[in-house]
Write an enzyme that holds these catalytic residues in place. Structure first.
Site, mmCIF file in Angstrom:
data_model
loop_
_atom_site.group_PDB
_atom_site.id
_atom_site.type_symbol
_atom_site.label_atom_id
_atom_site.label_comp_id
_atom_site.label_asym_id
_atom_site.label_seq_id
_atom_site.Cartn_x
_atom_site.Cartn_y
_atom_site.Cartn_z
ATOM 1 N N LYS A 109 -4.428 -21.180 12.842
ATOM 2 C CA LYS A 109 -5.747 -21.805 12.828
ATOM 3 C C LYS A 109 -6.272 -21.983 11.401
ATOM 4 C CE LYS A 109 -6.272 -21.646 17.441
ATOM 5 N NZ LYS A 109 -5.116 -20.974 18.036
HETATM 6 C C1 LIG Z 1 -4.493 -21.077 19.306
HETATM 7 C C2 LIG Z 1 -3.181 -20.416 19.426
HETATM 8 C C3 LIG Z 1 -2.137 -20.974 20.207
HETATM 9 C C4 LIG Z 1 -2.326 -22.201 21.047
HETATM 10 O O1 LIG Z 1 -2.418 -23.383 20.252
HETATM 11 P P1 LIG Z 1 -3.018 -24.727 20.879
HETATM 12 O O2 LIG Z 1 -3.238 -25.616 19.720
HETATM 13 O O3 LIG Z 1 -4.312 -24.330 21.525
HETATM 14 O O4 LIG Z 1 -2.031 -25.249 21.851
HETATM 15 C C5 LIG Z 1 -0.904 -20.330 20.200
HETATM 16 N N1 LIG Z 1 -0.705 -19.207 19.495
HETATM 17 C C6 LIG Z 1 -1.679 -18.636 18.743
HETATM 18 C C7 LIG Z 1 -1.399 -17.383 18.021
HETATM 19 C C8 LIG Z 1 -2.949 -19.223 18.686
HETATM 20 O O5 LIG Z 1 -3.920 -18.661 17.948
#
Ligand SMILES: *Cc1c(COP(=O)(O)O)cnc(C)c1O
Length: 455
Positions: free
Chosen positions: A109
């Site tokens: 993120k």
């Molecule tokens: C947010 C997240 C995901 C999922 O990603 P999306 O973009 O929502 O499909 C997978 N793994 C981790 C560690 C995340 O923080």
């Protein structure tokens, strides 16, 4: 580049307006009117640093920020990463892992939110900006880290109370700045996301409090994530074709890859991996998009049944036919289910999909650790489990590694009881004081809270 809504109800706008609008005022999501093809530029991208590559890609989609400023926003965004490559590709046995957890809050993120936070700070605001986020665990801390200390910005983060890992919660609630409010919602992430959507659709409220969106409904997040797919290609040494496995929840990360592919990157196939919350796996195998109960798992960031970015994918698959998107989404909202016919030629088959149970992902963590010594997190393990099952062995397989394993102590202790994972920034959190407010899963409760904090 101009942006329009997947539901056809907003007029074209430039990038910064799309960032500020977040969710389309017609309830749709914002998408670029065209996807530039960069196939001929691929050799030129080889050897660029991560920020330089990010600038090359992002400038194609952003023409309302002067180039020198854009370049410095990008550089500032990736300076905070602890690896010189920003997203290093490592070989682990017969697969490659793209490590996306070298940012300040240790999940992928950060790649998008460090940038989005800087963009928000760059765009002039008439009144105080109130960022509202829903998080399944990682978006919250990454969003807070990106705007912390910005005097003109408040941030409100809703997370499912008791459903994130304890360190994930600490990463959010230990930030005691005056402009940060953490809200534990008594419900699931889908509840948080639906509260978010309904608050954003109250245009009067949205305008009154100058609300900003940092969830992957915000196009800037997808755009920033497109970059690392190109960086895979460079690090693999320009392969003819390669496959990418993506642990998926909201369909944001994998959708960024879909855009990269549409731009001419030779990704042969995406392997979409879900945990037991498998709405997307069921869709890609049956054509039916049907909501189910949320199950809480060891990969909490993927405990999602309604994948917001899926609507963007539909828009492109329906060849920009906004009527078709509206029809599909309204059927889904009304009945909890909607279908498409995969046999019509309009749908491409670039997605393979599968799901992994908690036990399977725990086994995969152990297996990879025993075989190679590498320790991966439970989300990454879902992607690796499904990736190994569905891969084409004749092509390189890259699995996206979405978080640092130390964030998920409970699951990691189950997988590798003998290993103690120590990560310095997380260790420092353990004894920090925290602050949060717990609210019922009700739109009005959250609105009232935002209003009070703005008095
Ligand atoms: C947010 C997240 C995901 C999922 O990603 P999306 O973009 O929502 O499909 C997978 N793994 C981790 C560690 C995340 O923080």
């Amino acid at each position: 580049m101009r942006y329009v809504s997947t539901r056809g109800g907003v007029s074209e706008m430039p990038f910064c307006d799309a960032v500020m609008m977040g969710v389309g005022s017609d309830g749709g999501l914002l998408v670029p009117v065209a996807i530039p093809n960069v196939k001929d530029a691929l050799p030129r991208y080889q050897g660029l640093s991560y920020p330089a590559l990010a600038f090359e890609i992002m400038r194609l989609f952003i023409d309302d920020i002067p180039e020198d400023i854009l370049r410095s926003l990008i550089e500032k965004s990736y300076e905070t990463f602890d690896d010189p490559l920003v997203t290093p590709l490592v070989q682990v046995g017969d697969i490659h892992l793209l490590e996306l957890f070298h940012g300040p809050t240790l999940s992928f993120k950060d790649l998008a939110l460090q940038f989005l936070g800087n963009v928000f700070a760059y765009i002039p605001q008439e009144t105080r900006l109130n960022i509202l986020a829903a998080t399944s665990g990682d978006t919250g801390s990454a969003a807070i880290a990106s705007v912390q200390g910005q005097p003109e910005i408040n941030i409100f983060v809703m997370f499912p109370e008791g459903r994130t890992s304890s360190l994930q919660e600490k990463q959010m609630t230990s930030l005691l700045s005056d402009n940060v409010w953490n809200i534990g919602i008594e419900g699931s992430f889908d509840d948080c996301q639906s509260i978010l959507k309904s608050i954003f659709s109250d245009l009067e409220f949205k305008q009154k409090y100058n609300l900003g969106a940092v969830n992957s409904v915000n196009w800037a997040r997808i755009l920033a994530q497109v970059v690392y797919y190109f960086f895979i290609y460079a690090q693999l040494g320009a392969p003819e074709k390669f496959e990418v496995a993506v642990p998926t929840g909201n369909f944001g990360n994998i959708f960024a890859g879909y855009i990269a592919r549409a731009m001419g990157l030779p990704i042969s196939r995406f392997i979409l991996a879900t945990n037991q919350n498998d709405i997307l796996h069921r869709f890609f195998t049956t054509g039916r998009y049907k909501r189910g109960e949320v199950h809480f798992s060891h990969s909490p960031a993927m405990d999602i049944q309604v994948a917001s970015n899926f609507e963007r994918y539909l828009y492109f698959q329906f060849a920009s036919n906004t009527e078709k998107v509206k029809k599909f989404m309204s059927s889904f909202t009304r009945t909890g289910s909607a279908s498409i016919n995969f046999n019509t030629k309009t749908f491409d088959d670039v997605f393979a999909s599968g799901s992994a149970t908690d036990d399977e992902s725990i086994d995969m963590i152990r297996h990879v650790h025993d075989a190679t010594g590498y320790i991966m997190d439970p989300h990454t393990a879902v992607g690796v489990h499904v990736g190994k099952q569905l891969r084409n062995p004749a092509q390189p397989l890259v699995c996206l590694s979405t978080a640092h394993p130390a964030k998920f102590e409970e699951a990691m202790t189950r997988a590798l009881p003998e290993e103690t994972l120590v990560q310095d920034t997380l260790e420092q959190l353990r004894n920090m004081p925290t602050r949060k407010t717990v609210l019922k899963a009700e739109v009005d409760a959250v609105k009232a809270f935002i209003a009070t904090c703005n008095q």
